[in-house]
Design an enzyme around this catalytic site. Sequence first.
Site, PDB file in Angstrom:
ATOM      1  N   HIS A  61     -78.119-129.202  17.106  1.00  0.00           N
ATOM      2  CA  HIS A  61     -77.143-128.108  17.023  1.00  0.00           C
ATOM      3  C   HIS A  61     -75.882-128.610  16.330  1.00  0.00           C
ATOM      4  CE1 HIS A  61     -75.910-130.226  20.653  1.00  0.00           C
ATOM      5  NE2 HIS A  61     -74.878-129.434  20.850  1.00  0.00           N
ATOM      6  N   HIS A  63     -72.708-128.815  17.219  1.00  0.00           N
ATOM      7  CA  HIS A  63     -71.548-129.461  17.859  1.00  0.00           C
ATOM      8  C   HIS A  63     -71.328-130.821  17.196  1.00  0.00           C
ATOM      9  CE1 HIS A  63     -71.564-126.919  21.791  1.00  0.00           C
ATOM     10  NE2 HIS A  63     -70.765-126.418  20.881  1.00  0.00           N
ATOM     11  N   ASP A  65     -70.454-133.747  17.968  1.00  0.00           N
ATOM     12  CA  ASP A  65     -70.983-135.027  18.468  1.00  0.00           C
ATOM     13  C   ASP A  65     -72.470-135.201  18.155  1.00  0.00           C
ATOM     14  OD1 ASP A  65     -71.315-132.946  20.369  1.00  0.00           O
ATOM     15  OD2 ASP A  65     -71.607-134.365  22.012  1.00  0.00           O
ATOM     16  N   HIS A 139     -77.917-123.653  25.576  1.00  0.00           N
ATOM     17  CA  HIS A 139     -76.648-124.351  25.418  1.00  0.00           C
ATOM     18  C   HIS A 139     -75.591-123.326  25.040  1.00  0.00           C
ATOM     19  CE1 HIS A 139     -74.174-127.814  24.996  1.00  0.00           C
ATOM     20  NE2 HIS A 139     -74.132-127.846  23.677  1.00  0.00           N
ATOM     21  N   ASP A 210     -78.496-130.620  23.427  1.00  0.00           N
ATOM     22  CA  ASP A 210     -77.887-130.424  24.723  1.00  0.00           C
ATOM     23  C   ASP A 210     -78.493-129.187  25.367  1.00  0.00           C
ATOM     24  OD1 ASP A 210     -76.170-132.446  23.892  1.00  0.00           O
ATOM     25  OD2 ASP A 210     -74.463-131.160  23.553  1.00  0.00           O
ATOM     26  N   HIS A 268     -76.557-138.925  26.441  1.00  0.00           N
ATOM     27  CA  HIS A 268     -75.486-137.916  26.377  1.00  0.00           C
ATOM     28  C   HIS A 268     -74.692-137.916  27.689  1.00  0.00           C
ATOM     29  CE1 HIS A 268     -73.628-133.898  25.631  1.00  0.00           C
ATOM     30  NE2 HIS A 268     -73.792-134.224  24.364  1.00  0.00           N
TER      31      HIS A 268
HETATM   32 ZN    ZN Z   1     -73.225-132.906  22.807  1.00  0.00          ZN
HETATM   33 ZN    ZN Z   2     -73.405-129.474  22.432  1.00  0.00          ZN
END
Ligand code: ZN
Ligand code: ZN
Length: 305
Positions: A61, A63, A65, A139, A210, A268
């Site tokens: 995804h 995001h 990170d 998520h 995530d 994570h």
């Molecule tokens: Zn993450």
């Molecule tokens: Zn995320």
Amino acid sequence: MITVTTLGTGSGKPTPERNVSCTTVFRDGDLILFDCGEGTQVQLTHSQHRPGTIRLICITHFHGDHINGLPGLLGTLQLNQRTESLTLIGPEGLERYVRTLARLGVLGVGYPLEILEVKEAGVVYDCGDFAISAERLKHRIACWGYRMTEPDRPGRFDLEAARALGVPSGPLYGRLQRGESIELADGSVVRPEQVLGGARKGLSLAYCCDTQPCEGVGLLAQGVDLLVHEGTYAPDEGQIAHSRGHSTMADAARAARDNGVGRLIITHISPKYMRTDGFERQVREIFAATRIARDLDVFELAYTN
Ligand SMILES: [Zn+2]
Ligand SMILES: [Zn+2]
């Protein structure tokens, strides 16, 4: 053998202890990356792997990170004068993201880039040696989990047995290996099962990051040899974890236990936890074969036959 390395095991932001998300899978000379958080290429320099072996990068995804390391890594591959093609798999918008960076001059990529946007669940990539399938995770934004599956391979060819049966070396060996019966000059018939061992089971692994607990995790994790699953929060912090679209370490362990998984790696991890040994002991009571990963940990998956 498949070698799995957790290059980055933290969530949100890098810390001196944990870089952000990236797990690599090395098989048959090729490196596959799951996520590419900021600093991934730096972590790669500390690992046993070389960037030139990267063949496939799967992004879960958008995001930061999980993707902020991609432009730097793609740029480095160009500086390294890469000529082989590279495949990127990720959510819808990945192509626009890469093209925009190229248009702005952030990226100058001369090697062939194949971008596969995941639009629906199912197999997204199949090169014959292994397939990658995707399922929707739950998520805060659109997020895909991945499963890598190797097909079972034919059994080993028993040269001694073939010789003892009088099979001359040459093309007849190949026909037996392909599962055909053959007839020898004296009229006798040799069947493939007389010279082939049992089928060798392919390995499989899933990457779920995530997500909060959801159906997609079960579909991906079912019977895999190794599950890499996020465990952002401590085992007893379910409420806060789920409200933020994440899992606890206990959720990860339950996913492994309930889906017949071989081993579990939890990654994570929130930067707020300085130590995780106590958590590891706790979640091993749910699923014994659990490790809370640290950066640059290496896990080996061996074929059973
Ligand atoms: Zn993450
Ligand atoms: Zn995320």
